[in-house]
Write an enzyme that holds these catalytic residues in place. Structure first.
Site, PDB file in Angstrom:
ATOM      1  N   GLU A 118       0.770  -1.126  -0.228  1.00 41.53           N
ATOM      2  CA  GLU A 118      -0.090   0.064  -0.154  1.00 41.53           C
ATOM      3  C   GLU A 118       0.754   1.218  -0.064  1.00 41.53           C
ATOM      4  OE1 GLU A 118      -2.200  -3.574   1.212  1.00 41.53           O
ATOM      5  OE2 GLU A 118      -0.216  -2.667   2.061  1.00 41.53           O
ATOM      6  N   PRO A 141      10.743 -13.414  -1.778  1.00 41.97           N
ATOM      7  CA  PRO A 141       9.605 -13.646  -0.946  1.00 41.97           C
ATOM      8  C   PRO A 141       8.889 -12.295  -0.359  1.00 41.97           C
ATOM      9  CG  PRO A 141      11.393 -14.942  -0.258  1.00 41.97           C
ATOM     10  CD  PRO A 141      12.173 -14.100  -1.238  1.00 41.97           C
ATOM     11  N   ARG A 142       7.782 -12.457  -0.296  1.00 39.14           N
ATOM     12  CA  ARG A 142       6.869 -11.226   0.053  1.00 39.14           C
ATOM     13  C   ARG A 142       7.208 -10.628   1.423  1.00 39.14           C
ATOM     14  NH1 ARG A 142       3.590  -7.208  -1.694  1.00 39.14           N
ATOM     15  NH2 ARG A 142       2.032  -6.736  -0.321  1.00 39.14           N
ATOM     16  N   GLY A 147      12.904  -3.346  -0.363  1.00 35.55           N
ATOM     17  CA  GLY A 147      12.836  -2.184  -1.403  1.00 35.55           C
ATOM     18  C   GLY A 147      13.423  -2.403  -2.809  1.00 35.55           C
ATOM     19  N   GLU A 148      13.744  -3.680  -3.137  1.00 37.35           N
ATOM     20  CA  GLU A 148      14.588  -3.943  -4.341  1.00 37.35           C
ATOM     21  C   GLU A 148      13.569  -4.734  -5.584  1.00 37.35           C
ATOM     22  OE1 GLU A 148      19.264  -3.297  -3.696  1.00 37.35           O
ATOM     23  OE2 GLU A 148      18.371  -5.477  -3.060  1.00 37.35           O
ATOM     24  N   ASN A 163       0.690  -7.275  -6.590  1.00 43.71           N
ATOM     25  CA  ASN A 163       0.430  -5.946  -7.521  1.00 43.71           C
ATOM     26  C   ASN A 163       1.505  -6.445  -8.952  1.00 43.71           C
ATOM     27  OD1 ASN A 163       0.391  -3.643  -8.968  1.00 43.71           O
ATOM     28  ND2 ASN A 163       1.708  -2.575  -7.687  1.00 43.71           N
ATOM     29  N   LEU A 168       1.273  -4.746 -11.597  1.00 48.17           N
ATOM     30  CA  LEU A 168       1.412  -3.407 -12.188  1.00 48.17           C
ATOM     31  C   LEU A 168       3.100  -3.105 -12.236  1.00 48.17           C
ATOM     32  CD1 LEU A 168      -1.528  -1.158 -11.820  1.00 48.17           C
ATOM     33  CD2 LEU A 168      -1.072  -2.342 -14.016  1.00 48.17           C
ATOM     34  N   GLU A 169       3.746  -3.601 -10.926  1.00 46.76           N
ATOM     35  CA  GLU A 169       4.972  -3.200 -11.009  1.00 46.76           C
ATOM     36  C   GLU A 169       6.008  -3.956 -12.147  1.00 46.76           C
ATOM     37  OE1 GLU A 169       8.268  -2.564  -7.464  1.00 46.76           O
ATOM     38  OE2 GLU A 169       6.561  -3.927  -7.119  1.00 46.76           O
TER      39      GLU A 169
END
Length: 432
Positions: A66, A278-279, A320-321, A345, A347-348
């Site tokens: 988010e 991994p998330r 962040g990568e 997501n 879209l990334e």
């Protein structure tokens, strides 16, 4: 009597009682979410740290996804309201780290700061809102905390919900607590829904239609950082001329399926490299152990290990990568979709011009998966065998990869505009 204050209040009071009963379990989980530099008192609405300057806007995002999706809004609010400060809040440690990365890039802590959202106890909610004194509270997507919204109303703080979404699964859950949701949504001054279906679901739960607008998805506003392209290319060049596919935001139970797919892919492309991110960071070691147990030659980005000719799996165990890693592959797979978790997501990677694959469970992102799939930029695979076939077809055809990647970029450009519509709606609440 049906609409008396006492009758309207009882669902929130029952909800608060349930929170107090569960507080030992909630506290234990949040204790583990601690981030250095943050006081645990923030979870109770105290020790919030240095707040940005007043007048102050408050934007709450649940977690890392988010915060990423809200970034265009964050930058736009700072640009449009130079006299205001902006406070970001998150629930999770990964969300805090993503927020801090944005703050570090802005170079103005007086205008942009972050703290954790307190647990939704009545007292903690009141303390937080009194201390922050926001000119406007902005909730991202489905962050509808009854006591926080009630505290805003009691203290005359207008509330906006932006990028509002309710998946069919979430809507079904919320229908079971409709009286509570009616009260919470009654405190919302304006709700910007992503789609007509989302707006209808919010209205079915009690949101007043006159306060609802359909503005589209802010996720389409995410720009592809130009600097990331060069860095991704350098990373790919360092791996040599080999087929690379990237599996991002993978979840528990999914990594084993992806490794199975990679093992089958290696039969056709012996030098293929799987980049797996991994998330959740707390699972990095677990996924590394799984790769080793399955006898894949694995190296970890967090440890600075270099990809060698024999490396089969590169574990993107950093924060962040993900965009950088997506950019370094020829094909992207977006996780949380081969297992029934609703997806992540897509879209990334699409914004980076990559052909995108996902599993069948994408209901949380239906508003973005559907137009991408219709344009041929996203392919949904039902199982491991279908994933292998889709990977083989694209790794064997660079022209197809390029065409699907360009189709994704066209879809994103065609669907932009939600940010401007959101800012117009917020302006009526912020004023000058």
């Amino acid at each position: 009597m049906a609409n008396s204050p006492k009758r309207r209040a009882w669902p929130r009071l029952a909800y608060s009682a349930a929170l107090y009963a569960l507080s030992p379990l909630l506290g234990l989980r949040l204790w583990r979410e601690q981030v250095p530099g943050y006081s645990r008192g923030q979870r109770l609405g105290v020790h919030l740290g240095t707040l940005p300057k007043a007048p102050r806007l408050w934007l709450h995002c649940a977690s890392v996804g988010e915060v990423r999706a809200a970034r265009p809004l964050i930058e736009a609010l700072l640009a449009h309201y130079p006299q205001h400060g902006l406070l970001l809040t998150t629930m999770t440690a990964t969300g805090a780290q993503q927020a801090q990365a944005i703050i570090d890039e802005q170079h103005d802590p007086a205008r942009l700061a972050h703290c954790f959202l307190p647990m939704d106890f009545p007292g903690a909610a009141r303390r937080f809102v009194r201390r922050v004194k926001p000119a406007l509270a902005i909730m991202f997507e489905t962050e509808l905390w009854p006591n926080l919204l009630h505290a805003c109303r009691c203290l005359d703080v207008p509330v906006a919900v932006v990028n509002g979404r309710l998946s069919p699964r979430a809507f079904s859950r919320y229908q079971k607590i409709t009286p509570l949701m009616v009260g919470a949504l009654g405190n919302v001054s304006w709700l910007a829904a992503k789609s007509p279906a989302d707006a209808q679901r919010f209205e079915a739960l009690g949101c007043v239609p006159e306060k609802t607008a359909i503005v589209g998805s802010l996720k389409f506003e995410q720009a592809s950082p130009e600097a990331a392209h060069d860095e991704s290319k350098r990373l790919l060049d360092s791996w040599g001329n080999r087929p690379v596919w990237v599996a991002g935001s993978t979840r528990d139970g999914e990594e084993a399926l992806l490794l199975d797919a990679h093992r089958r892919l290696l039969e056709r492309f012996p030098d293929a490299l799987l980049v797996m991110a991994p998330r959740h960071p707390q699972r990095f070691d677990e996924v590394a152990a799984l790769c080793s147990a399955q006898r894949f030659e694995t190296c970890r980005r967090s440890q600075g290990q270099r990809v060698a000719a024999g490396t089969q799996v590169y574990l993107g165990d950093t924060l962040g990568e993900l965009g950088l890693l997506y950019g370094a592959g020829q094909v992207a797979f977006v996780g949380g979709s081969l297992v029934p978790l609703g997806g992540h997501n897509v879209l990334e990677p699409a914004a980076l011009g990559k052909p995108v694959l996902s599993g069948p469970f994408t209901e949380n992102f239906a508003d973005v998966t559907e137009p991408l799939q219709a344009a041929g930029a996203l392919t949904v695979v039902e199982d491991v065998a279908a994933l292998v076939r889709a990977l083989e077809a694209r790794l064997d055809d660079s022209d197809r990869c390029r065409e699907e990647g360009q189709a994704g970029i066209r879809v994103i450009k065609a669907h932009q505009g939600a940010l401007a519509r959101t800012l117009d709606g917020l302006a009526t609440l912020i004023g000058t």
